[in-house]
Design a protein around this motif. Structure first.
Motif, short mmCIF file in Angstrom:
data_model
loop_
_atom_site.label_atom_id
_atom_site.label_comp_id
_atom_site.label_asym_id
_atom_site.label_seq_id
_atom_site.Cartn_x
_atom_site.Cartn_y
_atom_site.Cartn_z
N THR A 1 0.81 -1.22 0.00
CA THR A 1 0.00 0.00 0.00
C THR A 1 0.85 1.27 0.00
N ASP A 2 2.12 1.17 0.34
CA ASP A 2 2.97 2.36 0.30
C ASP A 2 3.20 2.85 -1.13
N ARG B 1 -2.38 13.69 7.27
CA ARG B 1 -2.38 12.92 8.52
C ARG B 1 -2.31 13.85 9.71
N THR C 1 -0.75 6.72 -3.14
CA THR C 1 -0.95 7.97 -2.42
C THR C 1 -2.17 8.66 -3.01
N GLY D 1 -4.28 5.02 6.17
CA GLY D 1 -2.91 4.97 6.67
C GLY D 1 -1.88 5.62 5.77
N LYS D 2 -0.87 4.84 5.37
CA LYS D 2 0.25 5.35 4.58
C LYS D 2 -0.16 5.79 3.18
N VAL E 1 1.48 12.95 3.68
CA VAL E 1 1.82 13.38 5.04
C VAL E 1 0.94 14.54 5.48
#
Length: 89
Positions: A19-20, A79, A23, A71-72, A76
């Motif tokens: 999943t990283d 979050r 985005t 999540g990821k 950034v």
């Protein structure tokens, strides 16, 4: 089944585990809350939600839940540090 399609299916399974690689830039969802449905959006590096709490505070249970789920995969900027806020209560 064609071998090229098998390769794509295998790659899709691998990507789903990594999943990283993903985005989100923007999205909109309907969140079925306890009392009502709310539209939650992420666009232009900002959250929005149609619930009253978000209107007053700039974050809410709906946006925080989506942060946990995604999540990821969120940039950034999307979050919040609500885990620290939760520990302080």
């Amino acid at each position: 089944m064609q071998s090229s399609l098998i390769g794509k299916i295998e790659k899709a399974h691998r990507y789903a585990q990594e999943t990283d690689r993903i985005t989100f830039n923007e999205f909109s969802v309907i969140f079925r809350g306890t009392n009502d449905n709310h539209t939650v959006c992420y666009s232009d590096q900002q959250w929005s939600c149609t619930c009253n709490f978000f209107h007053d505070r700039g974050l809410c249970a709906h946006t925080m839940a989506l942060e946990k789920v995604l999540g990821k995969m969120l940039p950034v900027e999307a979050r919040t540090n609500f885990d620290a806020a939760e520990a302080a209560t």
